[in-house]
Scaffold this motif. Sequence first.
Motif, PDB file in Angstrom:
ATOM      1  N   PHE A 169       0.774  -1.224   0.000  1.00 51.11           N
ATOM      2  CA  PHE A 169       0.000   0.000   0.000  1.00 51.11           C
ATOM      3  C   PHE A 169       0.814   1.287   0.000  1.00 51.11           C
ATOM      4  O   PHE A 169       0.255   2.365   0.004  1.00 51.11           O
ATOM      5  N   GLY A 170       2.135   1.216   0.066  1.00 55.90           N
ATOM      6  CA  GLY A 170       2.948   2.428  -0.003  1.00 55.90           C
ATOM      7  C   GLY A 170       3.198   3.109   1.330  1.00 55.90           C
ATOM      8  O   GLY A 170       3.498   4.311   1.366  1.00 55.90           O
ATOM      9  N   LEU A 215       2.861   0.580 -11.482  1.00 59.41           N
ATOM     10  CA  LEU A 215       2.381  -0.103 -10.285  1.00 59.41           C
ATOM     11  C   LEU A 215       3.408  -0.081  -9.156  1.00 59.41           C
ATOM     12  O   LEU A 215       3.135  -0.566  -8.063  1.00 59.41           O
ATOM     13  N   LEU A 216       4.594   0.451  -9.419  1.00 58.64           N
ATOM     14  CA  LEU A 216       5.694   0.409  -8.456  1.00 58.64           C
ATOM     15  C   LEU A 216       5.306   1.048  -7.124  1.00 58.64           C
ATOM     16  O   LEU A 216       4.729   2.139  -7.087  1.00 58.64           O
ATOM     17  N   SER A 217       5.608   0.356  -6.015  1.00 57.76           N
ATOM     18  CA  SER A 217       5.281   0.876  -4.686  1.00 57.76           C
ATOM     19  C   SER A 217       6.534   1.042  -3.836  1.00 57.76           C
ATOM     20  O   SER A 217       7.553   0.380  -4.064  1.00 57.76           O
ATOM     21  N   TYR A 218       6.447   1.930  -2.840  1.00 55.20           N
ATOM     22  CA  TYR A 218       7.545   2.112  -1.893  1.00 55.20           C
ATOM     23  C   TYR A 218       7.782   0.837  -1.082  1.00 55.20           C
ATOM     24  O   TYR A 218       8.912   0.536  -0.706  1.00 55.20           O
ATOM     25  N   ASP A 219       6.704   0.114  -0.793  1.00 55.82           N
ATOM     26  CA  ASP A 219       6.830  -1.112   0.000  1.00 55.82           C
ATOM     27  C   ASP A 219       7.747  -2.115  -0.679  1.00 55.82           C
ATOM     28  O   ASP A 219       8.603  -2.728  -0.045  1.00 55.82           O
ATOM     29  N   ALA A 258      -2.486   0.441   9.228  1.00 56.85           N
ATOM     30  CA  ALA A 258      -2.300   1.811   8.738  1.00 56.85           C
ATOM     31  C   ALA A 258      -3.254   2.089   7.583  1.00 56.85           C
ATOM     32  O   ALA A 258      -3.887   3.156   7.520  1.00 56.85           O
ATOM     33  N   ASP A 259      -3.370   1.137   6.677  1.00 59.20           N
ATOM     34  CA  ASP A 259      -4.276   1.309   5.540  1.00 59.20           C
ATOM     35  C   ASP A 259      -5.729   1.380   6.005  1.00 59.20           C
ATOM     36  O   ASP A 259      -6.516   2.193   5.505  1.00 59.20           O
ATOM     37  N   GLY A 267      10.739   6.802   9.237  1.00 55.68           N
ATOM     38  CA  GLY A 267       9.696   6.803   8.208  1.00 55.68           C
ATOM     39  C   GLY A 267       8.373   6.242   8.692  1.00 55.68           C
ATOM     40  O   GLY A 267       7.311   6.866   8.534  1.00 55.68           O
ATOM     41  N   LEU A 268       8.408   5.047   9.291  1.00 54.58           N
ATOM     42  CA  LEU A 268       7.177   4.413   9.753  1.00 54.58           C
ATOM     43  C   LEU A 268       6.508   5.206  10.883  1.00 54.58           C
ATOM     44  O   LEU A 268       5.280   5.404  10.853  1.00 54.58           O
TER      45      LEU A 268
END
Length: 290
Positions: free
Chosen positions: A2-3, A42-46, A201-202, A264-265
């Motif tokens: 989900f990024g 579609l690339l995600s940070y995750d 988080a999502d 970050g988190l």
Amino acid sequence: MFGYIRIYKSELLVREYEAYKSVYCGLCKKIGRDYSFLSRMLLSYDCTFYGMFLMSLKRSCTGFEKGRCRFNPFKPCGFCKCGDDALAKAAAVNVILSYYKLVDDISDSGFFKGLGLRIIKPFFSRGRNKAARKYPEIDSLAEKMLSSQQEAEKNPDCGLDMAADPTAEFLALLLELEGSENEKRIYRQIGYGLGRFIYLADAADDYKKDIKKGRFNPFNGYEENLAEIVSNNLSASLAMTFDAYNLLELIDFKGIIDNVILKGLPSVQAEIVDKIKEFKKTEVNNEGSV
């Protein structure tokens, strides 16, 4: 995914930020080569974090090269080079999860609302089928995650732990595919904590939208102290992740991975909790004005 696994940019050294961008662009390039040009969107940070984490575990980054961005040919980019299949795995995970996310969105939508999603599904299917042939165990884990998630959300007794478990278990098992038996236990806890954090988080991020549309959300029923419940659960997930991460001795990309987990988190958590507080404040003001 989900990024939500993101860097905290202002706390990174310049060279660390450049390295992070090079991994991001390297993964984007790998997705384009292995699947299609459009799959790059579609690339995600995750998955960028996942690829970087794998390369750090195996010290498989072999350097960086200069190139041009396919989306913006006038923009020079750095691309991370990988000596094993870390970026290939991250690319496959990105494509596979994008497909199952689409399937889940279709199941949550009515016929007409989901029509557009059904039209683009064949595009996602082609990439997923190719990735599944290369990494069948990853596709199997993702398929099981979706099935377990849908089953949990239909359960009238579904609470936060039950709802978050499929995503947490998926990431736990995904990281367990790497390393020795002793290492697997550490990787599993890191994956479980991150997966739990991502799902909750999502869910918290979508709370307002889900309430308005009458959709399932694991935080339903916690309206009175919602911000506190969200914060406590996200903190518990981060603590689980950090306790296991602290047992690793990483060298490559350590500064960046430290930044994600320690800065970050928590920053993502703070943004989401603030969003919840603002929503609840607006809700109270609206009730008072009636």
